[in-house]
Design a protein around this motif. Structure first.
Motif, PDB file in Angstrom:
ATOM      1  N   ILE A 416      19.438  31.888   4.308  1.00  0.00           N
ATOM      2  CA  ILE A 416      18.411  31.073   4.959  1.00  0.00           C
ATOM      3  C   ILE A 416      18.053  29.866   4.112  1.00  0.00           C
ATOM      4  O   ILE A 416      18.177  28.721   4.545  1.00  0.00           O
ATOM      5  CB  ILE A 416      17.139  31.910   5.241  1.00  0.00           C
ATOM      6  CG1 ILE A 416      17.494  33.146   6.083  1.00  0.00           C
ATOM      7  CG2 ILE A 416      16.098  31.066   5.955  1.00  0.00           C
ATOM      8  CD1 ILE A 416      18.136  32.834   7.403  1.00  0.00           C
ATOM      9  N   CYS A 417      17.603  30.098   2.917  1.00  0.00           N
ATOM     10  CA  CYS A 417      17.237  28.994   2.035  1.00  0.00           C
ATOM     11  C   CYS A 417      16.952  29.546   0.644  1.00  0.00           C
ATOM     12  O   CYS A 417      16.955  30.759   0.429  1.00  0.00           O
ATOM     13  CB  CYS A 417      16.014  28.232   2.554  1.00  0.00           C
ATOM     14  SG  CYS A 417      14.489  29.203   2.594  1.00  0.00           S
ATOM     15  N   ARG A 418      16.701  28.650  -0.255  1.00  0.00           N
ATOM     16  CA  ARG A 418      16.314  28.996  -1.624  1.00  0.00           C
ATOM     17  C   ARG A 418      14.795  28.958  -1.700  1.00  0.00           C
ATOM     18  O   ARG A 418      14.179  27.952  -1.350  1.00  0.00           O
ATOM     19  CB  ARG A 418      16.931  27.985  -2.587  1.00  0.00           C
ATOM     20  CG  ARG A 418      16.584  28.192  -4.042  1.00  0.00           C
ATOM     21  CD  ARG A 418      17.420  29.252  -4.681  1.00  0.00           C
ATOM     22  NE  ARG A 418      17.094  29.393  -6.088  1.00  0.00           N
ATOM     23  CZ  ARG A 418      17.552  30.362  -6.860  1.00  0.00           C
ATOM     24  NH1 ARG A 418      18.360  31.273  -6.360  1.00  0.00           N
ATOM     25  NH2 ARG A 418      17.204  30.435  -8.127  1.00  0.00           N
ATOM     26  N   LYS A 419      14.156  30.045  -2.144  1.00  0.00           N
ATOM     27  CA  LYS A 419      12.705  30.119  -2.196  1.00  0.00           C
ATOM     28  C   LYS A 419      12.125  29.028  -3.087  1.00  0.00           C
ATOM     29  O   LYS A 419      12.606  28.788  -4.184  1.00  0.00           O
ATOM     30  CB  LYS A 419      12.271  31.495  -2.716  1.00  0.00           C
ATOM     31  CG  LYS A 419      10.763  31.710  -2.747  1.00  0.00           C
ATOM     32  CD  LYS A 419      10.435  33.150  -3.113  1.00  0.00           C
ATOM     33  CE  LYS A 419      10.730  33.461  -4.558  1.00  0.00           C
ATOM     34  NZ  LYS A 419       9.752  32.869  -5.479  1.00  0.00           N
ATOM     35  N   ASN A 420      11.075  28.400  -2.589  1.00  0.00           N
ATOM     36  CA  ASN A 420      10.315  27.371  -3.321  1.00  0.00           C
ATOM     37  C   ASN A 420      11.059  26.058  -3.488  1.00  0.00           C
ATOM     38  O   ASN A 420      10.502  25.100  -3.996  1.00  0.00           O
ATOM     39  CB  ASN A 420       9.872  27.863  -4.705  1.00  0.00           C
ATOM     40  CG  ASN A 420       8.895  29.015  -4.610  1.00  0.00           C
ATOM     41  OD1 ASN A 420       8.184  29.129  -3.619  1.00  0.00           O
ATOM     42  ND2 ASN A 420       8.854  29.862  -5.620  1.00  0.00           N
ATOM     43  N   VAL A 421      12.315  25.990  -3.078  1.00  0.00           N
ATOM     44  CA  VAL A 421      13.056  24.741  -3.198  1.00  0.00           C
ATOM     45  C   VAL A 421      12.790  23.881  -1.966  1.00  0.00           C
ATOM     46  O   VAL A 421      12.988  24.325  -0.839  1.00  0.00           O
ATOM     47  CB  VAL A 421      14.574  25.004  -3.338  1.00  0.00           C
ATOM     48  CG1 VAL A 421      15.361  23.701  -3.235  1.00  0.00           C
ATOM     49  CG2 VAL A 421      14.857  25.691  -4.665  1.00  0.00           C
ATOM     50  N   VAL A 422      12.314  22.647  -2.191  1.00  0.00           N
ATOM     51  CA  VAL A 422      12.048  21.779  -1.049  1.00  0.00           C
ATOM     52  C   VAL A 422      13.177  20.778  -0.825  1.00  0.00           C
ATOM     53  O   VAL A 422      13.388  20.326   0.297  1.00  0.00           O
ATOM     54  CB  VAL A 422      10.701  21.032  -1.213  1.00  0.00           C
ATOM     55  CG1 VAL A 422       9.547  21.995  -1.181  1.00  0.00           C
ATOM     56  CG2 VAL A 422      10.665  20.201  -2.485  1.00  0.00           C
TER      57      VAL A 422
END
Length: 587
Positions: A416-422
């Motif tokens: 899904i995505c990398r946590k905390n990475v914007v």
């Protein structure tokens, strides 16, 4: 007389190896919990007397329930003091009973710099095992890939040494410089157009030039092309667009451009390069009609993503390589590490589909929520937690996964995505705190003009080659003197100077990230963004401006209200090596 033994053909060998690899996948995915229990037992048995486990009171117990009850779930900052001691030369068994052979530098950042992940020599065997599964899986979908060459663009990156003398470098650099890669036995699937010398050249330009030139020379034998990251392949296309005429000259004359000064690279390339005016004419004719799209170069061929890995651990493979890129799911190979999963809670108050709330630290109840590999549920989302052979115990990797299906009894996951990475373009990862600090530094340039920032958000624009960061700014101007364009360019540069070394390396050395862009939007734009989010169901009481937008309608709304745009005028400062490792705090 007995008949002379027949030599096995390469196709027979590859067929046999393919069969073994596919049988291995069937075996471990059919009994994943049994494999996981064995992995955990092996890790805890061999590390029974290491300081970290004893300090938490595990003391040789290999029972899974005891392990889960006693050992805390941690993030990097929790284990950083132990890592610092190892980096500074402490050779006692702190995290692992086996000697730490080197540190792998994570592309995730901590305090603006790369994290140091401990590894041991035998981890190379596990990485090699996972690599050995990729092409047999691919060969099921596209038979005959063992008949030609692979044109892969592979690169090494900068490395440094810690005060204790251990190498610190990216995981792929470690692998490419290992004997497992350099002295690999003949394998039709690792028959690359690029000689090892070109791959291992530390100069990114010489490496790319040489690999591109060799790939063009072997064009009739190339069956597949690629790079580790899609951005790397796009960068190769951009390189070909820019330097095709010089490459054609080398191919036409059989001489190598003088810009290639690395002796070993020159020697290896000259073994391949021969005068070929017909090929040069073909390339010149093609490039004169250049169309800058990936589909043009692939000619409709499928885009394939084969594996899921990180500096902490190698995880799994894509068993359906011909699926659409947005449908890729990975089957975790259960003997790579011990896997646990922390349920994810979503917060949709911003209206952005990627808004996720995860606690920075976990209390006892939250730690007990972690589930094992075989207990995850279809459709649910989790943060990945790993226990590795190299000394990470219940470590939060920071990757968020969704259960997409099952291979036998083993779950398959969408990333899904990398946590905390914007923001992320290549291997860079910028979090919200870092972005906020960078924007704050940039705003100092606007103070003399009595201008301040009302609101902002960001966007990773991958439609350009290479991709680049975009900041949308809504300003409040009280002064009478307009802000000159050069000042906004200074703001762009100030943001880049404030970002971490991974980002700056991508800008300066790897050329994998383009200049940062600031787009000034009309007054009231962020009110419109909130109105749109509320129209989709976001709560007006809980809404907060997302610091990064990924939802296409949000990006379109912001772009429709841009009044001016500015780019960073130069590259930020970056130098190979990591100075902070030479002054690690021992406390």
């Amino acid at each position: 007389m007995p008949e002379a033994p027949q030599k096995m053909r390469v196709s027979d060998i590859s067929s046999s190896e393919n069969k073994k690899a596919l049988e291995f996948i069937e075996q471990v995915t059919s009994n994943p919990d049994e494999v996981q229990l064995k992995v955990l037992s092996e890790i805890l048995t061999r590390s029974a007397h290491v300081e970290y486990l004893q300090r938490h009171g595990l003391d040789g117990n290999t029972d899974r329930l005891t392990f889960k009850k006693i050992m805390p779930v941690v993030k990097y900052e929790d284990i950083q003091p132990y890592i610092n001691r190892i980096a500074n030369g402490d050779h006692s068994p702190i995290l692992c009973s086996h000697p730490i052979s080197e540190f792998l530098t994570s592309s995730g950042t901590s305090g603006g710099e790369r994290k140091l992940m401990p590894t041991i020599q035998e981890e190379l065997e596990r990485r090699s095992l996972l690599y050995s599964l990729l092409m047999p899986v691919m060969n099921q979908a596209v038979p005959g890939l063992d008949k030609g060459k692979g044109m892969y663009f592979l690169f090494v990156k900068s490395e440094a040494k810690t005060p204790g003398g251990l190498l610190a470098r990216p995981v792929l650099t470690s692998y490419y410089k290992s004997s497992h890669f350099k002295n690999r036995p003949h394998d039709p699937y690792t028959n690359y157009t690029s000689p090892n010398e070109a791959i291992l050249c530390p100069d990114s330009y010489q490496s790319m030039y040489s690999q591109m030139l060799c790939g063009l020379c072997f064009n009739e034998q190339v069956l597949r092309v690629g790079a580790v990251f899609a951005s790397g392949f796009i960068r190769a296309i951009r390189f070909l667009e820019k330097y095709w005429s010089v490459l054609c000259h080398d191919i036409r004359t059989g001489t190598l451009n003088s810009v290639i000064t690395d002796i070993s690279v020159r020697e290896s390339v000259m073994k391949i390069l021969k005068p070929n005016s017909k090929l040069a004419d073909f390339i010149e004719g093609t490039m004169s009609q250049y169309i800058p799209t990936l589909d043009y170069y692939s000619n409709g061929l499928p885009l394939v993503c084969t594996m899921y890995a990180s500096s902490e651990c190698y995880f799994g493979v894509n068993l359906n390589p011909l699926c659409k890129p947005d449908e890729v799911c990975y089957t975790l190979i259960p003997n790579m590490a011990y896997f646990e999963f922390l349920p994810v809670r979503r917060n949709n108050s911003s209206g952005d589909t990627n808004s996720i709330t995860m606690p920075e630290s976990l209390n006892e109840n939250e730690q007990q929520e972690l589930v094992d590999l075989v207990d995850v549920e279809l459709g649910k989302e989790y943060e990945l937690v790993v226990t590795t052979y190299a000394g990470l115990y219940r470590y939060r990797v920071g990757d968020l996964l969704r259960v997409a299906g099952f291979k036998n009894k083993s779950p398959q996951f969408n990333f899904i995505c990398r946590k905390n990475v914007v923001l992320s373009i290549d291997s860079d990862k910028t979090d919200e705190v870092e972005l906020q600090n960078a924007v704050k530094n940039a705003m100092n340039h606007l103070m003399p003009f009595d201008t301040n920032l009302l609101e902002y958000t960001s966007y990773a624009d991958t439609t350009t080659i290479p991709g680049h960061y975009v900041l949308f700014w809504e300003l409040n101007t009280n002064g009478t003197i307009p802000v000159p364009p050069s000042v906004f360019e200074d703001c762009c540069f100030a943001v880049e100077e404030s970002l971490n070394s991974v980002y700056r390396q991508g800008r300066v050395s790897d050329k994998s990230i383009g200049p940062l862009e600031i787009k000034i939007v009309e007054s009231g734009t962020f009110d419109k963004l909130m109105d749109y989010a509320i129209s989709l169901g976001a709560s007006i009481n809980q809404y907060k401006t997302p610091r990064c937008v990924t939802f296409a309608p949000h990006v379109e709304l912001l772009n429709s209200r841009v009044v001016s745009r500015y780019f960073s005028p130069k590259c930020p400062k970056w130098a190979p090596g990591h100075k902070q490792w030479n002054n690690i705090n021992l406390s």
